[in-house]
Enzyme design. Structure first.
Site, PDB file in Angstrom:
ATOM      1  N   SER A  13      36.180  51.218  15.602  1.00 21.08           N
ATOM      2  CA  SER A  13      36.358  50.418  14.731  1.00 21.08           C
ATOM      3  C   SER A  13      36.031  50.907  13.170  1.00 21.08           C
ATOM      4  O   SER A  13      36.696  50.569  12.579  1.00 21.08           O
ATOM      5  CB  SER A  13      36.338  48.504  14.937  1.00 21.08           C
ATOM      6  OG  SER A  13      36.835  48.293  16.228  1.00 21.08           O
ATOM      7  N   THR A  67      33.370  41.567  20.522  1.00 22.47           N
ATOM      8  CA  THR A  67      33.049  42.676  21.138  1.00 22.47           C
ATOM      9  C   THR A  67      32.452  42.319  22.790  1.00 22.47           C
ATOM     10  O   THR A  67      31.608  41.528  22.565  1.00 22.47           O
ATOM     11  CB  THR A  67      33.684  44.155  21.490  1.00 22.47           C
ATOM     12  OG1 THR A  67      34.085  44.280  22.415  1.00 22.47           O
ATOM     13  CG2 THR A  67      32.266  44.949  21.589  1.00 22.47           C
ATOM     14  N   LYS A  78      32.844  37.522  23.472  1.00 22.19           N
ATOM     15  CA  LYS A  78      34.294  36.690  22.737  1.00 22.19           C
ATOM     16  C   LYS A  78      34.280  35.476  23.369  1.00 22.19           C
ATOM     17  O   LYS A  78      34.733  35.408  22.370  1.00 22.19           O
ATOM     18  CB  LYS A  78      35.375  37.287  23.959  1.00 22.19           C
ATOM     19  CG  LYS A  78      35.424  39.521  22.978  1.00 22.19           C
ATOM     20  CD  LYS A  78      36.720  40.172  23.557  1.00 22.19           C
ATOM     21  CE  LYS A  78      37.051  41.408  23.074  1.00 22.19           C
ATOM     22  NZ  LYS A  78      38.448  41.731  23.504  1.00 22.19           N
ATOM     23  N   ASN A 131      37.840  37.486  18.646  1.00 22.18           N
ATOM     24  CA  ASN A 131      37.842  39.298  19.206  1.00 22.18           C
ATOM     25  C   ASN A 131      37.222  39.067  17.368  1.00 22.18           C
ATOM     26  O   ASN A 131      37.121  39.858  16.989  1.00 22.18           O
ATOM     27  CB  ASN A 131      38.790  39.477  19.528  1.00 22.18           C
ATOM     28  CG  ASN A 131      39.927  39.952  18.663  1.00 22.18           C
ATOM     29  OD1 ASN A 131      40.402  38.809  18.286  1.00 22.18           O
ATOM     30  ND2 ASN A 131      40.528  40.774  18.765  1.00 22.18           N
ATOM     31  N   ASP A 161      44.521  39.808  20.020  1.00 25.02           N
ATOM     32  CA  ASP A 161      44.701  41.092  20.764  1.00 25.02           C
ATOM     33  C   ASP A 161      46.118  39.983  20.477  1.00 25.02           C
ATOM     34  O   ASP A 161      47.109  41.026  21.542  1.00 25.02           O
ATOM     35  CB  ASP A 161      43.646  40.374  21.796  1.00 25.02           C
ATOM     36  CG  ASP A 161      42.645  41.907  21.996  1.00 25.02           C
ATOM     37  OD1 ASP A 161      42.795  42.862  21.318  1.00 25.02           O
ATOM     38  OD2 ASP A 161      41.286  41.153  22.387  1.00 25.02           O
ATOM     39  N   GLY A 209      45.833  43.117  36.188  1.00 27.98           N
ATOM     40  CA  GLY A 209      44.500  42.514  36.174  1.00 27.98           C
ATOM     41  C   GLY A 209      44.274  40.938  35.435  1.00 27.98           C
ATOM     42  O   GLY A 209      45.423  40.773  35.014  1.00 27.98           O
ATOM     43  N   ASN A 241      45.886  41.154  40.947  1.00 31.53           N
ATOM     44  CA  ASN A 241      44.424  41.585  40.884  1.00 31.53           C
ATOM     45  C   ASN A 241      43.395  41.301  41.208  1.00 31.53           C
ATOM     46  O   ASN A 241      43.613  40.863  42.434  1.00 31.53           O
ATOM     47  CB  ASN A 241      43.879  40.236  39.813  1.00 31.53           C
ATOM     48  CG  ASN A 241      42.057  40.623  38.832  1.00 31.53           C
ATOM     49  OD1 ASN A 241      42.396  40.929  38.247  1.00 31.53           O
ATOM     50  ND2 ASN A 241      41.506  39.831  39.762  1.00 31.53           N
ATOM     51  N   THR A 282      40.589  40.632  41.920  1.00 26.53           N
ATOM     52  CA  THR A 282      39.955  38.822  42.547  1.00 26.53           C
ATOM     53  C   THR A 282      41.040  38.024  42.789  1.00 26.53           C
ATOM     54  O   THR A 282      41.040  37.460  41.264  1.00 26.53           O
ATOM     55  CB  THR A 282      38.797  38.554  41.898  1.00 26.53           C
ATOM     56  OG1 THR A 282      37.454  39.892  41.872  1.00 26.53           O
ATOM     57  CG2 THR A 282      38.022  37.833  42.242  1.00 26.53           C
TER      58      THR A 282
HETATM   59  P1  NAP Z   1      37.089  42.236  32.153  1.00 27.26           P
HETATM   60  O1  NAP Z   1      37.938  41.633  31.605  1.00 27.26           O
HETATM   61  O2  NAP Z   1      36.247  42.820  32.318  1.00 27.26           O
HETATM   62  O3  NAP Z   1      38.892  41.692  32.850  1.00 27.26           O
HETATM   63  C1  NAP Z   1      38.945  43.145  33.642  1.00 27.26           C
HETATM   64  C2  NAP Z   1      39.834  43.626  34.367  1.00 27.26           C
HETATM   65  O4  NAP Z   1      39.940  44.319  35.961  1.00 27.26           O
HETATM   66  C3  NAP Z   1      39.953  42.697  35.364  1.00 27.26           C
HETATM   67  O5  NAP Z   1      40.662  41.713  36.427  1.00 27.26           O
HETATM   68  C4  NAP Z   1      39.231  43.422  36.896  1.00 27.26           C
HETATM   69  O6  NAP Z   1      38.960  42.416  38.343  1.00 27.26           O
HETATM   70  C5  NAP Z   1      39.953  44.427  36.606  1.00 27.26           C
HETATM   71  N1  NAP Z   1      39.357  45.272  37.522  1.00 27.26           N
HETATM   72  C6  NAP Z   1      38.236  45.929  36.808  1.00 27.26           C
HETATM   73  N2  NAP Z   1      38.011  47.113  37.445  1.00 27.26           N
HETATM   74  C7  NAP Z   1      38.566  47.071  38.801  1.00 27.26           C
HETATM   75  C8  NAP Z   1      38.621  48.784  39.759  1.00 27.26           C
HETATM   76  N3  NAP Z   1      38.114  49.793  40.069  1.00 27.26           N
HETATM   77  N4  NAP Z   1      39.605  48.128  40.766  1.00 27.26           N
HETATM   78  C9  NAP Z   1      41.112  47.007  40.121  1.00 27.26           C
HETATM   79  N5  NAP Z   1      40.530  45.890  39.613  1.00 27.26           N
HETATM   80  C10 NAP Z   1      39.515  46.639  38.240  1.00 27.26           C
HETATM   81  O7  NAP Z   1      37.958  43.582  30.757  1.00 27.26           O
HETATM   82  P2  NAP Z   1      39.117  43.650  29.313  1.00 27.26           P
HETATM   83  O8  NAP Z   1      38.830  42.779  28.173  1.00 27.26           O
HETATM   84  O9  NAP Z   1      40.219  42.341  30.411  1.00 27.26           O
HETATM   85  O10 NAP Z   1      39.778  45.022  29.718  1.00 27.26           O
HETATM   86  C11 NAP Z   1      40.695  45.238  30.644  1.00 27.26           C
HETATM   87  C12 NAP Z   1      40.926  46.847  30.461  1.00 27.26           C
HETATM   88  O11 NAP Z   1      41.649  46.936  29.023  1.00 27.26           O
HETATM   89  C13 NAP Z   1      39.476  47.956  29.834  1.00 27.26           C
HETATM   90  O12 NAP Z   1      40.348  49.476  29.757  1.00 27.26           O
HETATM   91  C14 NAP Z   1      39.755  47.666  28.378  1.00 27.26           C
HETATM   92  O13 NAP Z   1      39.256  49.202  27.312  1.00 27.26           O
HETATM   93  C15 NAP Z   1      41.060  47.986  28.093  1.00 27.26           C
HETATM   94  N6  NAP Z   1      41.672  46.479  26.893  1.00 27.26           N
HETATM   95  C16 NAP Z   1      42.195  47.403  25.327  1.00 27.26           C
HETATM   96  C17 NAP Z   1      42.331  46.896  24.356  1.00 27.26           C
HETATM   97  C18 NAP Z   1      42.753  48.028  23.195  1.00 27.26           C
HETATM   98  O14 NAP Z   1      42.758  47.696  21.913  1.00 27.26           O
HETATM   99  N7  NAP Z   1      43.153  49.009  23.370  1.00 27.26           N
HETATM  100  C19 NAP Z   1      42.452  45.927  23.819  1.00 27.26           C
HETATM  101  C20 NAP Z   1      41.662  44.541  24.810  1.00 27.26           C
HETATM  102  C21 NAP Z   1      41.173  45.711  26.065  1.00 27.26           C
HETATM  103  P3  NAP Z   1      38.475  41.964  39.181  1.00 27.26           P
HETATM  104  O15 NAP Z   1      38.760  40.037  38.511  1.00 27.26           O
HETATM  105  O16 NAP Z   1      38.571  41.626  40.640  1.00 27.26           O
HETATM  106  O17 NAP Z   1      37.179  41.621  38.393  1.00 27.26           O
END
Ligand code: NAP
Length: 287
Positions: A22, A67, A71, A92, A107, A130, A154, A156
């Site tokens: 950022s 972040t 958040k 965010n 987002d 997810g 998902n 979980t």
């Molecule tokens: P979060 O709130 O921590 O959620 C993570 C999700 O991924 C949960 O549903 C979790 O499942 C699942 N997960 C994590 N590890 C896993 C695994 N090994 N196998 C299966 N499922 C798994 O994170 P978030 O903020 O939503 O972010 C998710 C992704 O989006 C990240 O990679 C982040 O970098 C990306 N993102 C990118 C942007 C962008 O600007 N491009 C913006 C936001 C997010 P459980 O519920 O089972 O734990």
């Protein structure tokens, strides 16, 4: 531009923050438009959040990004919340409006704009992998775009069920399934969004789906931006699907924050190039 006593301050708060690009995106946009503004990032531990917000308020910073892990917890420290942040349940971006700190979620805008710019047609079936914060933003965006049927897969199950309960209504069919069942639904999906970290650096060989489970002609949107081309996107290309990289979302959510802060048209190309360069440099360094 020289930093002076008139320079306006913007920043990111999170924990950790050192991988964020950022600062590169916003500072390059400020430079490009000749604005006397600077963007820094601060690593703020959860127990310091309240004092940090008081400090940012006292310093009259113009705006800041928030972040992980702040958040949701930041919301109670703000003076107002816009519709998008209330809908998603997370902030965010914060902007100072007449001395009040107002929270936004850019987002949702970022997902919507990414899909619109890539010409994704509404309607049809979408599969979201997810059920965390990014998946929530995707659900809100798909509902706003008029998708009729969305499936949340998902690991979980209870988290996916909670998301469905929160967002389902009579015009929006939302269903929760286990991640292990995702491939049974992906073949019938017009849009697949990966909102998990599966495939993110350093585990770049992992993918939530392989080409035989991705339909030709579908759109696959991976929210991960490091690496810029994930294994999932490679599998999607192999299947003949259209792809959208997480870099697009990264730039669009930042562009919206920039617009909220400055009221100006964000220089998207400049922000894109800055982010791409920083991600590639970081990747080389870590790799
Ligand atoms: P979060 O709130 O921590 O959620 C993570 C999700 O991924 C949960 O549903 C979790 O499942 C699942 N997960 C994590 N590890 C896993 C695994 N090994 N196998 C299966 N499922 C798994 O994170 P978030 O903020 O939503 O972010 C998710 C992704 O989006 C990240 O990679 C982040 O970098 C990306 N993102 C990118 C942007 C962008 O600007 N491009 C913006 C936001 C997010 P459980 O519920 O089972 O734990």
């Amino acid at each position: 531009m020289e930093i002076t006593s008139r320079t306006r301050l913007y920043c990111l708060i999170g924990h950790p923050v050192e991988h964020s690009v950022s600062p590169q995106m916003h500072n390059s946009a400020f430079r490009h438009l000749g604005l006397d503004s600077v963007y820094l990032s601060f690593d703020v531990e959860p127990e310091e959040l309240s004092r940090t917000i008081s400090g940012l308020r006292a310093l009259k910073v113009e705006g800041f990004n928030v972040t992980i892990p702040h958040k949701v917890s930041v919301m109670e420290h703000l003076d107002g919340l816009d519709e998008s942040s209330i809908e998603v349940g997370a902030v965010n971006t914060v902007a100072r409006r007449d001395g009040r700190l107002v929270g936004y979620n850019t987002d949702v805008y970022g997902v919507k704009k990414s899909l619109e710019d890539y010409g994704v047609r509404c309607g049809g079936r979408a599969l979201i992998l997810g059920a965390g914060g990014a998946a929530r933003a995707a659900v809100c965006a798909l509902r706003a775009l008029g998708f009729g049927e969305v499936i949340i897969a998902n690991r979980t199950m209870s988290r996916a069920v909670e998301l469905v309960r929160r967002f389902r209504d009579k015009n929006f069919s939302l269903r929760a399934v286990k991640m292990s069942e995702a491939k049974e639904y992906s073949g019938e999906s017009d849009l697949i969004i990966n909102a998990t970290p599966i495939g993110m650096w350093p585990k770049v060989d992992e993918t939530p789906l392989t080409s035989e489970h991705i339909p030709r002609g579908a759109v696959v949107f991976d929210m991960i931006y490091n690496p810029l081309k994930t294994r999932l996107l490679e599998e999607a290309e192999k299947a003949g699907a259209k792809t959208i990289s997480g870099l697009k979302l990264l730039v669009e959510q930042a562009a919206r924050a920039f617009q909220l802060w400055t009221g100006l048209d964000p220089p998207r190309d400049v922000m894109w190039n800055a982010a791409e360069k920083a991600i590639k440099a970081g990747f080389r360094h870590e790799g």
